[in-house]
Design an enzyme around this catalytic site. Structure first.
Site, PDB file in Angstrom:
ATOM      1  N   GLU A  45       6.150  -1.822  -4.928  1.00 32.12           N
ATOM      2  CA  GLU A  45       5.273  -2.588  -3.831  1.00 32.12           C
ATOM      3  C   GLU A  45       5.688  -4.332  -3.928  1.00 32.12           C
ATOM      4  O   GLU A  45       5.557  -4.692  -2.770  1.00 32.12           O
ATOM      5  CB  GLU A  45       3.937  -2.440  -4.237  1.00 32.12           C
ATOM      6  CG  GLU A  45       2.855  -3.457  -3.673  1.00 32.12           C
ATOM      7  CD  GLU A  45       1.581  -3.873  -4.610  1.00 32.12           C
ATOM      8  OE1 GLU A  45       0.744  -4.930  -4.109  1.00 32.12           O
ATOM      9  OE2 GLU A  45       1.246  -2.921  -5.379  1.00 32.12           O
ATOM     10  N   ASP A  49       7.036  -6.205  -0.557  1.00 37.12           N
ATOM     11  CA  ASP A  49       6.395  -7.459   0.012  1.00 37.12           C
ATOM     12  C   ASP A  49       7.491  -8.405   0.320  1.00 37.12           C
ATOM     13  O   ASP A  49       7.435  -9.114   1.410  1.00 37.12           O
ATOM     14  CB  ASP A  49       5.408  -7.749  -0.949  1.00 37.12           C
ATOM     15  CG  ASP A  49       4.629  -9.120  -0.396  1.00 37.12           C
ATOM     16  OD1 ASP A  49       4.017  -8.813   0.659  1.00 37.12           O
ATOM     17  OD2 ASP A  49       4.679  -9.975  -1.052  1.00 37.12           O
ATOM     18  N   ASP A 118      -0.610  -1.353   0.148  1.00 37.30           N
ATOM     19  CA  ASP A 118       0.231  -1.322  -1.202  1.00 37.30           C
ATOM     20  C   ASP A 118       1.375  -0.294  -0.960  1.00 37.30           C
ATOM     21  O   ASP A 118       2.581  -0.568  -1.190  1.00 37.30           O
ATOM     22  CB  ASP A 118      -0.391  -1.150  -2.367  1.00 37.30           C
ATOM     23  CG  ASP A 118      -1.342  -2.375  -2.702  1.00 37.30           C
ATOM     24  OD1 ASP A 118      -1.227  -3.376  -2.144  1.00 37.30           O
ATOM     25  OD2 ASP A 118      -2.181  -2.387  -3.676  1.00 37.30           O
ATOM     26  N   GLU A 121       4.172  -1.319   1.575  1.00 35.68           N
ATOM     27  CA  GLU A 121       5.017  -1.997   1.098  1.00 35.68           C
ATOM     28  C   GLU A 121       6.057  -1.235  -0.018  1.00 35.68           C
ATOM     29  O   GLU A 121       7.193  -1.585   0.038  1.00 35.68           O
ATOM     30  CB  GLU A 121       4.531  -3.452   0.186  1.00 35.68           C
ATOM     31  CG  GLU A 121       3.695  -4.245   1.185  1.00 35.68           C
ATOM     32  CD  GLU A 121       2.644  -5.132   0.573  1.00 35.68           C
ATOM     33  OE1 GLU A 121       2.334  -6.250   1.147  1.00 35.68           O
ATOM     34  OE2 GLU A 121       2.602  -4.957  -0.708  1.00 35.68           O
TER      35      GLU A 121
END
Length: 228
Positions: A45, A49, A118, A121
């Site tokens: 995650e 991102d 989450d 990502e």
């Protein structure tokens, strides 16, 4: 490594077949379901991102070569925020393949915005680790679709725009009131009413107060701008 039929179907939905399926399985594993043999998706995650941010920053610069940083920043935020990731996750039914512990399953984890955002990502990072940046970029832009081309309009903050509209006419800032709350504690729905000094009002519901306020402001702004 063999993967289940539902995970194979998910590969088809995102348009990428994994050479290293263990990456995808980790991306789909929430902390509540991790084991010593299979970790959770938090590290992926974190990486995803950053990959998403790089892709969107480059794309926005390419899309509008004359835009200033002040114009690009809200567009960027609209594309990479958790809400946008969760929306995409819902469209590809990511929740159906999330690996969750019993407590998260019972509390509606497959529908939770934070978990979906989450995991989206993490899936981006898994594709990046499996096949590189170009493949990850292609997937991101394909899944985000029209959000990217429409972001200049979508990034406009309705609450700010409504306040500016009111102040330009000598009115007080609009007021926001929570008028209802429904649903279970783990998946509440908030209803927010926004009202201008002249009595004009609108109402909207959403899974967070912030989103409900924005949607109510958007509805009222559309009405009053159409009136002038």
């Amino acid at each position: 490594m063999k993967i289940s039929a539902d995970v194979k179907a998910f590969e088809a939905r995102i348009g990428h077949h994994f050479d290293r399926p263990e990456l995808l399985l980790r991306a789909l594993t929430h902390g509540s379901a991790s084991t010593p043999a299979r970790g959770d998706n938090q590290r992926l995650e974190f990486l995803g991102d950053r990959v998403l941010g790089l892709v969107m920053a480059e794309t926005l610069l390419e899309q509008d070569t004359g835009a200033a940083e002040g114009q690009l920043a809200p567009r960027f935020n609209a594309l990479v925020r958790k809400e946008a990731c969760a929306e995409v996750a819902r469209e590809i039914d990511l929740g159906a393949v999330l690996k969750l512990g019993r407590s998260e399953m019972l509390s509606g984890g497959r529908r939770k915005q934070a978990l979906l955002g989450d995991a989206m990502e993490a899936v981006i990072a898994a594709v990046y680790e499996d096949a590189g940046l170009d493949v990850a970029k292609d997937m991101i832009l394909r899944l985000w679709g029209d959000r990217v081309s429409n972001v200049a309009e979508d990034a406009r903050d309705p609450k700010t725009a409504l306040q500016e509209w009111a102040q330009a006419r000598g009115e007080k800032p609009p007021s926001y009131t929570e008028t209802a709350r429904s649903g279970p504690d783990h998946a509440p729905v908030f209803t927010i009413a926004v009202r201008l000094e002249d009595g004009e009002a609108a109402e909207a519901s959403a899974s967070t107060k912030r989103q409900a306020e924005q949607e109510a402001a958007r509805a009222l702004l559309s009405r009053v701008e159409g009136r002038t």
